[in-house]
Design a protein around this motif. Structure first.
Motif, short mmCIF file in Angstrom:
data_model
loop_
_atom_site.label_atom_id
_atom_site.label_comp_id
_atom_site.label_asym_id
_atom_site.label_seq_id
_atom_site.Cartn_x
_atom_site.Cartn_y
_atom_site.Cartn_z
N LEU A 93 0.80 -1.18 0.02
CA LEU A 93 0.08 0.12 0.02
C LEU A 93 0.93 1.21 0.12
CD1 LEU A 93 -2.84 1.43 0.35
CD2 LEU A 93 -2.27 1.18 2.88
N LEU A 94 0.56 2.07 -0.99
CA LEU A 94 1.40 3.36 -1.05
C LEU A 94 0.48 4.40 -0.56
CD1 LEU A 94 3.48 5.50 -1.80
CD2 LEU A 94 2.37 5.73 -3.94
N LEU A 95 0.68 5.29 0.67
CA LEU A 95 -0.02 5.98 1.25
C LEU A 95 0.37 7.58 0.64
CD1 LEU A 95 -0.42 5.26 5.02
CD2 LEU A 95 -2.10 5.07 3.06
N THR A 96 -0.35 8.53 0.35
CA THR A 96 -0.25 9.96 -0.26
C THR A 96 -1.09 10.73 -0.03
OG1 THR A 96 1.06 11.20 -1.86
CG2 THR A 96 -0.82 9.53 -2.42
N GLY A 137 -3.44 4.56 -1.42
CA GLY A 137 -4.30 5.39 -0.58
C GLY A 137 -4.08 6.67 -0.54
N ILE A 138 -4.92 7.81 -0.90
CA ILE A 138 -4.81 8.77 -1.06
C ILE A 138 -5.87 9.94 0.07
CG2 ILE A 138 -4.68 10.98 -2.74
CD1 ILE A 138 -4.67 9.08 -4.92
N TYR A 139 -5.06 10.69 0.77
CA TYR A 139 -6.04 11.77 1.56
C TYR A 139 -6.36 13.02 0.79
CZ TYR A 139 -6.96 15.08 4.90
OH TYR A 139 -7.86 16.15 5.63
N LEU A 199 -7.85 3.60 -2.98
CA LEU A 199 -8.52 4.09 -1.77
C LEU A 199 -8.36 5.48 -1.52
CD1 LEU A 199 -7.01 1.19 0.62
CD2 LEU A 199 -8.82 0.86 -1.38
N LEU A 200 -9.55 6.14 -1.21
CA LEU A 200 -9.46 7.54 -0.76
C LEU A 200 -9.92 7.81 0.60
CD1 LEU A 200 -10.98 9.65 -3.98
CD2 LEU A 200 -8.60 8.97 -3.34
N GLY A 201 -9.52 8.69 1.18
CA GLY A 201 -10.07 9.03 2.32
C GLY A 201 -10.02 10.55 2.81
#
Length: 185
Positions: free
Chosen positions: A3-6, A69-71, A95-97
């Motif tokens: 998972l890449l979070l950014t 996953g992108i904020y 995935l978006l948050g």
């Protein structure tokens, strides 16, 4: 499965903040990273604050994470929409948050996002990751706190996930995942 979070904030596009020069680290995704790592999930972080969309594109093409996953908030929405297009064009699940996707789940799903995380992301993202591995991105009916499209394309909103009652159970933010000295200087 990595998972890449950014996030979609680029300092270069924020004239006001460039005058002030007091940017802050993306603590939300750093808390999420620490939590997911504590649960054995492979996580990397791309901090876009001091980068550009070109930097994100290069990083993404080099590392090719299977899930991103992108904020997103109102201010970063247009950047995030461009990031979604790039991620989807290279085959990643998105995935978006954050506050914006939660309020406009259908619109973000129409724009290519696969799953909207509604509310606190830690436990929900962990459940989504395990469910995607087990059943795929269109069979997440048992995961509370999300919106997604099922196999027929119908938008599904699952019941809300209860809030974490004791925030002290969460690990400290994964500050090692970013260049914290850039923020200090």
């Amino acid at each position: 499965m990595e998972l890449l979070l950014t996030h979609g904030y680029f300092l270069e596009k924020d004239e006001h903040e460039r005058r002030v020069m007091k940017p802050y680290p993306p603590l939300g995704i750093l808390y999420l990273s620490a939590y997911l790592k504590s649960k054995g999930i492979s996580v990397s972080v791309f901090d876009s604050t001091f980068g550009s969309m070109g930097d994100f594109t290069g990083y993404f093409k080099e590392h090719r994470p299977s899930i991103v996953g992108i904020y997103c908030n109102l201010m970063t929405k247009l950047n995030v929409l461009a990031m979604i297009r790039l991620c989807k064009s290279l085959g990643s699940t998105v995935l978006l948050g954050g506050p914006e996707p939660s309020s406009y789940a259908r619109e973000f799903l129409d724009s290519g996002a696969d799953v909207i995380i509604d509310g606190e992301g830690e436990v929900t993202t962990e459940a989504v990751m395990h469910s995607i591995v087990r059943a795929g991105v269109h069979r997440l009916h048992d995961v509370h706190g999300i919106a997604f499209r099922d196999e027929s394309g119908t938008v599904i909103h699952t019941p809300p996930r209860p809030l974490i009652q004791d925030l002290d159970t969460l690990p400290f933010p994964d500050r090692e995942a970013i260049d914290i000295d850039r923020y200090v200087s």
